[in-house]
Scaffold this motif. Structure first.
Motif, mmCIF file in Angstrom:
data_model
loop_
_atom_site.group_PDB
_atom_site.id
_atom_site.type_symbol
_atom_site.label_atom_id
_atom_site.label_comp_id
_atom_site.label_asym_id
_atom_site.label_seq_id
_atom_site.Cartn_x
_atom_site.Cartn_y
_atom_site.Cartn_z
ATOM 1 N N ASN A 17 0.456 1.964 -10.008
ATOM 2 C CA ASN A 17 -0.211 2.949 -9.750
ATOM 3 C C ASN A 17 -0.062 4.115 -10.370
ATOM 4 O O ASN A 17 -0.246 5.704 -9.863
ATOM 5 C CB ASN A 17 1.173 3.217 -8.777
ATOM 6 N N VAL A 60 3.439 1.731 -1.743
ATOM 7 C CA VAL A 60 1.260 1.998 -1.950
ATOM 8 C C VAL A 60 1.198 0.102 -2.908
ATOM 9 O O VAL A 60 1.635 0.802 -4.445
ATOM 10 C CB VAL A 60 0.871 2.774 -2.218
ATOM 11 N N TYR A 63 -4.132 2.180 0.554
ATOM 12 C CA TYR A 63 -3.562 3.694 -0.045
ATOM 13 C C TYR A 63 -5.170 4.351 0.775
ATOM 14 O O TYR A 63 -4.828 5.616 1.467
ATOM 15 C CB TYR A 63 -3.936 4.028 -1.433
ATOM 16 N N ILE A 79 -6.011 -1.338 -7.622
ATOM 17 C CA ILE A 79 -4.151 -1.324 -7.427
ATOM 18 C C ILE A 79 -3.311 -2.054 -7.721
ATOM 19 O O ILE A 79 -2.829 -2.485 -8.779
ATOM 20 C CB ILE A 79 -3.451 -0.139 -6.386
#
Length: 443
Positions: A10, A40, A46, A88
């Protein structure tokens, strides 16, 4: 307050100037911890979480301090940040062993990223990749529905459960239609791709597949049908045949009949063949309007018709132009399947610009084998071998699709700069757009 962050997925790698993130003081190197109290873990999550007009953003700064930002914004307005990993968490690799898999036919020594088989629904949404849906858990399906991931690009190949399990070599492959029906019931839009393999999923099986997919229209927008590609590195793999003039013609006739039926029933042709079929069969492609907006352009469906129409129409708009007086000699390098087309387009440009001389070079794919004829799979090695002794003029033009999408490097790990040094000429990549081709060649 300290937080133990196990990974740096992240980690924020970019903040757009004058964006919301920039205005509130988010910086490169900061770490996103949560949105609205929710950790997240996925780029789709997200995008879903930031869509509201009020959000609470938890950020860990580089000094270890944690800040909570309360943000009021327009609905669906982006924050203006990017992450070091664009999805991510790690992309999901493919567990299938498809009989036609192109990656299994690659030699050693190519770009490292080419050997990774992705089968990730997030990449389908973000980058247009096609996924088989065999790599998805129940949570994955629920997330697609919850986060409204749409459209999803699906590698279908066949809707016959037994045949699909055989072609993909995955025991879960037969659940395809159940999953697609579930997605359609939730209003998720889908595009379908069929890699057509003679003797496997063609003829009656192809019609069955298209009928099943058409039953899910309009949620399944369209189906693209592309011929199997076979390289010379298939040692130890299942035997496959390629399309010839006769079998490609039979497939075109079959799809023509189905298109007429779908036009009447669905108000769309629905099923579209890639340009390769028409080239192999030596048959004319569809007219511009018959491609219905080129829904499957990235699969090579209508690419030649679209570019040819754009080039001809754009040339008509050029009248009093300083380019008309600049004398130059240039070259175009292209694959076997698009050679005749590029010769015709070069003539169109030279008819308009009498001062420009264009030579078009047909490049055989010796690297993968001559059965691979598309320009996008040409390597720098073949360009060097076949052009090193030619008079290329002042500039060589190639299609941008020969290189990695985000980097100027060819499949065989040779960079554009290295290729220019080998051929001792300026090389300009062109997008698959008529205006871009004309402008780059004539300016």
């Amino acid at each position: 307050m300290e937080v133990n962050v196990k990974n740096m997925n992240n980690l924020i790698s970019n903040v757009y100037r004058n964006s919301i993130a920039d205005e509130i003081g988010i910086e490169i190197g900061d770490i996103l911890l949560s949105i609205n109290g929710e950790k997240v873990e996925d780029i789709i999550q997200y995008k879903f979480l930031i869509s509201d007009d009020y959000i609470e953003l938890e950020i860990k700064k580089r000094n270890g301090r944690i800040y909570l930002y309360e943000i009021e914004k327009e609905y669906d307005e982006e924050l203006g940040i990017e992450f070091t990993n664009p999805i991510i968490d790690k992309a999901k690799s493919c567990r299938n062993k498809c009989v036609f898999c192109f990656i299994d036919q690659l030699p050693e020594g190519m770009r490292e990223t080419l050997y990774f088989k992705d089968d990730d629904s997030r990449l389908s949404f973000l980058q247009g990749n096609f996924v088989t849906l065999t790599n998805m858990s129940e949570d994955d399906i629920n997330n697609i529905i919850r986060y409204r991931i749409s459209p999803i690009n699906i590698s279908v190949h066949t809707t016959n459960p037994e045949l699909r399990r055989k072609m993909i070599s995955n025991k879960f492959a037969g659940k395809l239609m159940d999953t697609m029906k579930r997605l359609a019931d939730a209003g998720i839009e889908m595009n379908a791709q069929i890699v057509l393999c003679p003797g496997y999923n063609d003829k009656e099986e192809l019609e069955r597949t298209l009928e099943d997919l058409a039953s899910l229209h309009p949620y399944v927008h369209s189906a693209a049908i592309v011929p199997v590609g076979i390289t010379r590195y298939r040692d130890g793999l299942a035997k496959l045949e390629i399309f010839d003039e006769e079998s490609a013609s039979q497939t075109i006739d079959q799809i023509n009949e189905l298109q007429e039926k779908y036009l009447e029933r669905l108000k769309t042709r629905f099923a579209f063949l890639s340009d390769e079929f028409y080239i192999i069969a030596k048959r004319p492609l569809l007219e511009y309007d018959e491609y219905e907006g080129f829904l499957q352009f990235e699969d090579g469906v209508g690419m030649i018709t679209k570019m040819g129409t754009e080039i001809v129409n754009y040339l008509k708009t050029i009248t009093d132009d300083e380019r008309l007086s600049k004398t130059k000699k240039v070259s175009i390098a292209t694959g076997q399947s698009s050679y005749e087309f590029m010769c015709d387009m070069a003539k169109e440009i030279m008819n308009k610009f009498k001062n420009i001389d264009i030579n078009v070079y047909r490049i055989k794919n010796n690297f993968f084998g001559e059965t691979i004829t598309v320009s996008g799979l040409l390597t720098a090695t073949d360009l060097i071998d076949q052009l090193k002794d030619e008079d290329l003029g002042e500039t060589l033009y190639i299609t941008r699709s020969m290189m990695k999408s985000d980097e100027e490097i060819f499949l065989d790990n040779i960079t554009l700069k290295e290729l220019e040094e080998k051929l001792k000429i300026e090389i300009i990549p062109c997008q698959n757009e008529g205006i871009d081709v004309v402008d780059k060649i004539t300016k």
